[in-house]
Structure formats: C-alpha cells, structure tokens
Design a protein around this motif. Sequence first.
Motif, PDB file in Angstrom:
ATOM      1  N   HIS B 244       0.847  -1.192   0.000  1.00  0.00           N
ATOM      2  CA  HIS B 244       0.000   0.000   0.000  1.00  0.00           C
ATOM      3  C   HIS B 244       0.889   1.251   0.000  1.00  0.00           C
ATOM      4  CE1 HIS B 244      -2.843  -3.068   1.039  1.00  0.00           C
ATOM      5  NE2 HIS B 244      -2.366  -3.206   2.263  1.00  0.00           N
ATOM      6  N   THR B 245       0.463   2.270  -0.736  1.00  0.00           N
ATOM      7  CA  THR B 245       1.292   3.464  -0.878  1.00  0.00           C
ATOM      8  C   THR B 245       0.434   4.723  -0.799  1.00  0.00           C
ATOM      9  OG1 THR B 245       1.085   3.314  -3.288  1.00  0.00           O
ATOM     10  CG2 THR B 245       3.043   2.308  -2.292  1.00  0.00           C
ATOM     11  N   GLU B 246       1.092   5.824  -0.486  1.00  0.00           N
ATOM     12  CA  GLU B 246       0.365   7.075  -0.248  1.00  0.00           C
ATOM     13  C   GLU B 246       1.115   8.256  -0.816  1.00  0.00           C
ATOM     14  OE1 GLU B 246       0.258   8.184   3.952  1.00  0.00           O
ATOM     15  OE2 GLU B 246      -1.439   9.535   3.578  1.00  0.00           O
ATOM     16  N   ASP B 247       0.383   9.203  -1.414  1.00  0.00           N
ATOM     17  CA  ASP B 247       0.934  10.534  -1.643  1.00  0.00           C
ATOM     18  C   ASP B 247       0.364  11.407  -0.525  1.00  0.00           C
ATOM     19  OD1 ASP B 247       0.834  10.641  -5.321  1.00  0.00           O
ATOM     20  OD2 ASP B 247       2.323   9.850  -3.915  1.00  0.00           O
ATOM     21  N   ASP B 248       1.214  11.848   0.367  1.00  0.00           N
ATOM     22  CA  ASP B 248       0.761  12.634   1.515  1.00  0.00           C
ATOM     23  C   ASP B 248       0.995  14.113   1.240  1.00  0.00           C
ATOM     24  OD1 ASP B 248       1.442  12.422   5.115  1.00  0.00           O
ATOM     25  OD2 ASP B 248       0.102  13.716   3.941  1.00  0.00           O
ATOM     26  N   LEU B 249      -0.093  14.796   0.944  1.00  0.00           N
ATOM     27  CA  LEU B 249      -0.012  16.209   0.570  1.00  0.00           C
ATOM     28  C   LEU B 249      -0.157  17.121   1.788  1.00  0.00           C
ATOM     29  CD1 LEU B 249      -2.264  15.841  -2.596  1.00  0.00           C
ATOM     30  CD2 LEU B 249       0.220  15.979  -2.546  1.00  0.00           C
ATOM     31  N   ARG B 250      -0.349  16.520   2.966  1.00  0.00           N
ATOM     32  CA  ARG B 250      -0.607  17.336   4.149  1.00  0.00           C
ATOM     33  C   ARG B 250       0.487  18.353   4.469  1.00  0.00           C
ATOM     34  NH1 ARG B 250      -2.583  12.596   8.108  1.00  0.00           N
ATOM     35  NH2 ARG B 250      -0.906  11.606   6.909  1.00  0.00           N
ATOM     36  N   PRO B 251       1.771  18.011   4.259  1.00  0.00           N
ATOM     37  CA  PRO B 251       2.779  19.052   4.538  1.00  0.00           C
ATOM     38  C   PRO B 251       2.515  20.331   3.735  1.00  0.00           C
ATOM     39  CG  PRO B 251       3.835  16.925   4.276  1.00  0.00           C
ATOM     40  CD  PRO B 251       2.398  16.731   3.899  1.00  0.00           C
ATOM     41  N   GLU B 252       2.071  20.193   2.495  1.00  0.00           N
ATOM     42  CA  GLU B 252       1.754  21.373   1.694  1.00  0.00           C
ATOM     43  C   GLU B 252       0.466  22.030   2.191  1.00  0.00           C
ATOM     44  OE1 GLU B 252       4.788  22.229  -0.223  1.00  0.00           O
ATOM     45  OE2 GLU B 252       3.073  23.039  -1.333  1.00  0.00           O
ATOM     46  N   PHE B 253      -0.562  21.242   2.447  1.00  0.00           N
ATOM     47  CA  PHE B 253      -1.833  21.811   2.886  1.00  0.00           C
ATOM     48  C   PHE B 253      -1.670  22.515   4.234  1.00  0.00           C
ATOM     49  CE2 PHE B 253      -3.657  20.393  -0.755  1.00  0.00           C
ATOM     50  CZ  PHE B 253      -3.994  19.054  -0.846  1.00  0.00           C
ATOM     51  N   ARG B 254      -0.837  21.955   5.106  1.00  0.00           N
ATOM     52  CA  ARG B 254      -0.633  22.594   6.412  1.00  0.00           C
ATOM     53  C   ARG B 254       0.161  23.890   6.261  1.00  0.00           C
ATOM     54  NH1 ARG B 254       0.547  16.988   9.823  1.00  0.00           N
ATOM     55  NH2 ARG B 254      -1.658  16.350   9.854  1.00  0.00           N
ATOM     56  N   ARG B 255       1.076  23.871   5.317  1.00  0.00           N
ATOM     57  CA  ARG B 255       1.848  25.089   5.049  1.00  0.00           C
ATOM     58  C   ARG B 255       0.916  26.193   4.552  1.00  0.00           C
ATOM     59  NH1 ARG B 255       3.850  27.338   0.827  1.00  0.00           N
ATOM     60  NH2 ARG B 255       3.301  25.658  -0.611  1.00  0.00           N
ATOM     61  N   ILE B 256      -0.025  25.833   3.696  1.00  0.00           N
ATOM     62  CA  ILE B 256      -0.961  26.811   3.154  1.00  0.00           C
ATOM     63  C   ILE B 256      -2.006  27.189   4.192  1.00  0.00           C
ATOM     64  CG2 ILE B 256      -2.743  27.156   1.381  1.00  0.00           C
ATOM     65  CD1 ILE B 256      -1.029  25.158  -0.367  1.00  0.00           C
ATOM     66  N   GLY B 257      -2.432  26.204   4.979  1.00  0.00           N
ATOM     67  CA  GLY B 257      -3.305  26.474   6.133  1.00  0.00           C
ATOM     68  C   GLY B 257      -4.723  26.908   5.821  1.00  0.00           C
ATOM     69  N   GLN B 258      -5.263  26.535   4.662  1.00  0.00           N
ATOM     70  CA  GLN B 258      -6.628  26.941   4.307  1.00  0.00           C
ATOM     71  C   GLN B 258      -7.591  25.773   4.454  1.00  0.00           C
ATOM     72  OE1 GLN B 258      -7.698  29.880   3.587  1.00  0.00           O
ATOM     73  NE2 GLN B 258      -5.678  30.870   3.505  1.00  0.00           N
ATOM     74  N   PRO B 259      -8.603  25.885   5.323  1.00  0.00           N
ATOM     75  CA  PRO B 259      -9.614  24.823   5.358  1.00  0.00           C
ATOM     76  C   PRO B 259     -10.266  24.667   3.992  1.00  0.00           C
ATOM     77  CG  PRO B 259      -9.854  26.298   7.244  1.00  0.00           C
ATOM     78  CD  PRO B 259      -8.834  26.923   6.335  1.00  0.00           C
ATOM     79  N   LEU B 260     -10.356  23.437   3.528  1.00  0.00           N
ATOM     80  CA  LEU B 260     -10.908  23.085   2.209  1.00  0.00           C
ATOM     81  C   LEU B 260     -10.033  23.558   1.045  1.00  0.00           C
ATOM     82  CD1 LEU B 260     -14.775  23.477   2.618  1.00  0.00           C
ATOM     83  CD2 LEU B 260     -13.392  21.410   2.671  1.00  0.00           C
ATOM     84  N   GLY B 261      -8.852  24.095   1.356  1.00  0.00           N
ATOM     85  CA  GLY B 261      -7.928  24.427   0.279  1.00  0.00           C
ATOM     86  C   GLY B 261      -7.579  23.187  -0.528  1.00  0.00           C
ATOM     87  N   TRP B 262      -7.570  22.024   0.125  1.00  0.00           N
ATOM     88  CA  TRP B 262      -7.254  20.758  -0.555  1.00  0.00           C
ATOM     89  C   TRP B 262      -8.265  20.478  -1.659  1.00  0.00           C
ATOM     90  CZ3 TRP B 262     -10.651  16.661  -0.870  1.00  0.00           C
ATOM     91  CH2 TRP B 262     -11.770  16.698   0.001  1.00  0.00           C
ATOM     92  N   PHE B 263      -9.493  21.001  -1.508  1.00  0.00           N
ATOM     93  CA  PHE B 263     -10.560  20.752  -2.475  1.00  0.00           C
ATOM     94  C   PHE B 263     -10.788  21.974  -3.360  1.00  0.00           C
ATOM     95  CE2 PHE B 263     -13.841  18.829  -4.589  1.00  0.00           C
ATOM     96  CZ  PHE B 263     -15.150  19.142  -4.219  1.00  0.00           C
ATOM     97  N   GLY B 264      -9.895  22.958  -3.258  1.00  0.00           N
ATOM     98  CA  GLY B 264     -10.009  24.113  -4.136  1.00  0.00           C
ATOM     99  C   GLY B 264     -11.261  24.935  -3.894  1.00  0.00           C
ATOM    100  N   THR B 265     -11.754  24.921  -2.629  1.00  0.00           N
ATOM    101  CA  THR B 265     -12.926  25.741  -2.350  1.00  0.00           C
ATOM    102  C   THR B 265     -12.778  26.390  -0.976  1.00  0.00           C
ATOM    103  OG1 THR B 265     -15.349  25.820  -2.429  1.00  0.00           O
ATOM    104  CG2 THR B 265     -14.370  23.910  -1.362  1.00  0.00           C
TER     105      THR B 265
END
Lengths: 163, 418
Positions: B244-265
Amino acid sequence: MSAVAVGSDVLRDVEQFLYREARLCDAHCFADWEALWTDDAVYWVPANGDDVDPTRVMSVVFDNRSRIGTRIRQLESGKRHAQSPPSRLARLVANVEVLADDGIEITVASVFTVHESRVRGRTVWAGRYEHILRRTPEGLRMARKTVRLVDNDQPIPTLAFLI
Amino acid sequence: MTAAPIDWDALIHDDRVHGSLYTDTDVWAAELERIWYRSWVFVGHVSEIPQPNDFVRKSIGPQQILMTRARDGTVHLLLNRCSHRANQVCDLPNGNAGTFRCPYHGWTFANTGALLGYPFSSGYGGRERKSELGLAEVPRVAEIHGFVFGSFAADGPSLAEHLGSASEAFDRLARLSPTGEIEVTCGWLQHEVRANWKMLLENETDGYHPQFVHSSIFGVAESGIGELYGERSAAVVRDLGNGHTEDDLRPEFRRIGQPLGWFGTKPERVPQYIDAMRTTYGEDTDQILIDGSPHVMVFPNLFIAEIQLFVLQPLAVDRTVQHVTALQFPGCDDLNRRMLQQTIGSVGPAGFLLADDSDMYERNQRGVQALAPEWLILERGRHRERTDDRGFTVADVTDELAQRAIWRHYKQLMMAAP
C-alpha cells in the motif's frame, strides 16, 4: 414521443445544422463548434442508462457552458495527450426527427455512428442524439445536446474527442 | 496452473523491473492465482446495498461477483454461476431480490447462495443434494468503514493484517464526514484501457507525472495542483507496507493552512457541510479541513483518490477496466454536489485528467512491446529515502518510492509458498 409535422424548411434547416455540427466535431473546429452553444448550454453524455439524474449520479460528460469552455481550451492547448494527435473521425447523423417546436426551441432526435481511428485502433461509437436548438438573431444555436451511447452501461475506452 | 516456473528474482530488482511483467501471459496467470484469487480484494461499499435483499454486480479480477444483503442484514459475495450447468443467474447490474432464478432450468437460489429448489424434482429420484449445490461463495468477507473486501483464500492474513497501516486512510476519510460514514451512491463509470493493470497501479501514487501529463488542464483551469507535485513541494510519497502506498499532501496543505484548500474551495461556499462538521468535530474541524482527504493506493485494486474511488479490474494481460465513482457524505448536499461535479469533470473516458492518464497507460503498453531496452527504471529518489517520525519510509512526492514498495510486495506474493 412521435415526430411532429413541421415545414420542410424547418426540417432542412435542422438537418443542415446537425450535419454542420457533426462536420465541425469531426474536423476539430473547436472555436466554430463552441460558437454554436447558447449561454445556458448543457452538454450531457449520461452513463448507466437513459433515465438518470445527472445531478445525483455519474455521467461521462455533464458540461455547463463554462465547462464546455474548459473542455475546448484544453483541446486547443495542444497538450491534451488523449487527442495528440487528434483522432481521425467520420460520423453519420441520420434518422432526424423533430419531436417538438414551440416557435423558439426545436427538439430534435437523431441517430449517430462515429468511426474513430487512433493509434490504439478503430473504435465505433453509436447512439442517439437529442438536441434542443434555439432560434436566435444569429441563427440556430444549441441549448442542449444529449448523447445516449448504446454502450453507456458497459466499459468504454477513452472518449476525448467531441462526441 | 502449471506454467513453466517464473524466475521472479531475475525479473524484479530493487530499482528496475522487466518489461515482460506487463506482457507475459504466464505472469498474468500467476497473478490471478497469487494475487486476485488469494489476497484481499476490494469489492464494493455497503452503501451500494443499503436495504435487505439489495444486490449489486461487482467483480474480483475477471470473476463476476454478486454482492448481496440478505434479509438478516448480512453481506454475501456470491459467484454469478448456476451450480447446475454454469448459466448466469443474475443479468441485472443491481436491484432488490430475495432470490435469483436461473433462466435456463429455473433453479432458484436465495441471496445467501443456498439452493432453494428446482422444477420437476422427481427427476432427481429422491437424491436431494440441495445443500451441496448452492451458488459458490467467496470464502472470506470483511469490512472496514463499510468497504467490503473478499478473499478467495479460505485462510491467510486477516483484512486488518493485510491493510496494516493503510487502514488509517479509511479512518481519515471517515473523519471528513460529519456522520463518520461515506456513501457510494453515484454509480460507477467503467473506463477501459488497453494496458496491463500494473501500469495503472503504479501511476495512482506516482507524483512525478502530473505536471507533464496534466499540464493542459492545470494551465486552462489555473490550478495550483501542479505545484503540489513539483520539486519544491513538501509533500511526500510513503510506503505504508504490504504494497500500500500514499501521496501525503498534508505538509503542503498545512503550510498553506486553508480549510478546504485541498478541495479548491472555501468554507463559505459549503455552509451546510461546515456546520455539520463543527457540530461533530468541534475544535478539531479546522485541522481536518486543512489536512484534506487521503490519496492512497490500497494494493491491489482500490485507489482512494480524495473525493473519488477507483477500482482496478484486470480482464486480460493487456486490458484493464477502471471503475470510478464520486464519494458522498450523508446529509451534505452542498459538498456532495461539488464532489460529484468535480469528479465527473476530471475522471472517466472524457475526464480532463483521466483521459490523459489513460493515454499514458496505453502508450506504455505499446512501448513495452519494444525489444529494447528491456527494463523499466524505478531509481528516482533512492538516494533520499528516509524514515518519518512513525517509522515509515518516505521520499519526495515526485520520487518512485511507491513503485519500489509495490514491486517488493508483489515479489513476495509471487514467490510465496503455493
């Protein structure tokens, strides 16, 4: 729903519109095809049957006017790998029937087959079109195009050209 | 299954694999035996059969499976094959029925698989063998957060053991829902590609390709997604173990710090969802909404792709169907509408993203027929693999750690005792 009686000039104009639309799609004339749409356009290719609600279930394509624009821009970018090079296409549109005409909007049913050739081989697509064409000062425009593939409940290959 | 023994050691190395693994029908046959008909394979979600007697037609590899909910609520995985003379007892993609009646001679089966009866039973001269002639069942069925898995092996690791740390992906997904439940109610697209299933498996957590394969749509949509998969991204690819493998984008999302930024809204666009989340999760809500949804490939066939699910179905050595659907959360109409429409636009045969990924799979499958070179190179990022604070191996998100991890697990399965 049976065809309604319309004047032969209406039927001829509708047929010529459909043939022209088909030619623009086959020839990848993206700007000209985009110009055929109204602002409230809906371009819909349903999946998994014919009587489905596209606001609740998956569709192959469910584009409003904005997303039609995105689709065209992506094709025009030249970097859409699935259409680089573009498919070679030849489609037939036949069995054209006017289902309704209220003086402004004309509902048209027809049947299509598209022969697509790509490196992956030849694919035949077939189904029924439903168009709603609207009379405007600029001529007939498409308000709605629904594409009912015969195999929309089966596995189908990549469909990146304008069907 | 008596093909000539395959020398897996010669074909699979730490940083390169042999092209024949994608084209050899003996390899394909061995994979059916060792992976698809042995290991845990995702089948469907319980929300696809919510009511007693609901059924839906699914698959395990090339095998057609009926996923049913019996009257007592239990979930069954049955093979769609009459025990009499091999007709198919179910010809609908889904529905509600307590029994299946074979069209050939009228044999009738319960949706638990039991044979209930057959016409003109005097023809069996009292030699009633009904109890032995039910529909075949997948021997082991297990669930996690409503995701139903089946294994054709009667014994072996449990589902929990097979998933290992990948089970956290399901937990994370559930926490994005105010009720903790997800729903799979949008139906599935079936997108066929002329490519070996492993071309797809290796791409789902490939972080190297997006800026090239998807540059057309990233440019048109002015999307920031490309930067998440770039050289300066803080995101990582992670080996979760067991393939099993993962692309963990959380370091970027946490750096940006926007709720729902991961979903572009933004939260103000989905007030119903936000209210429901705050009610359930309180002060944890912001972090959940910043962290976003998992991007995890659960070996061998389930890709949890943030707002959608992909299921890989191998049909032949060079033919695979991708089944894809949008995720939904109960009671969140505003978010659900967006997740569905975003999914429709990006995936499937006409998808802005997936049509181009699929073109890559088919180009790869054509290219791998070439006589030379014989190897696929998977060296990227070997020099910078490291261990994260939980002991998992990670690398930069554009590195090929996922592929190396997948092949290591694959090799173990193929070399295991029969």
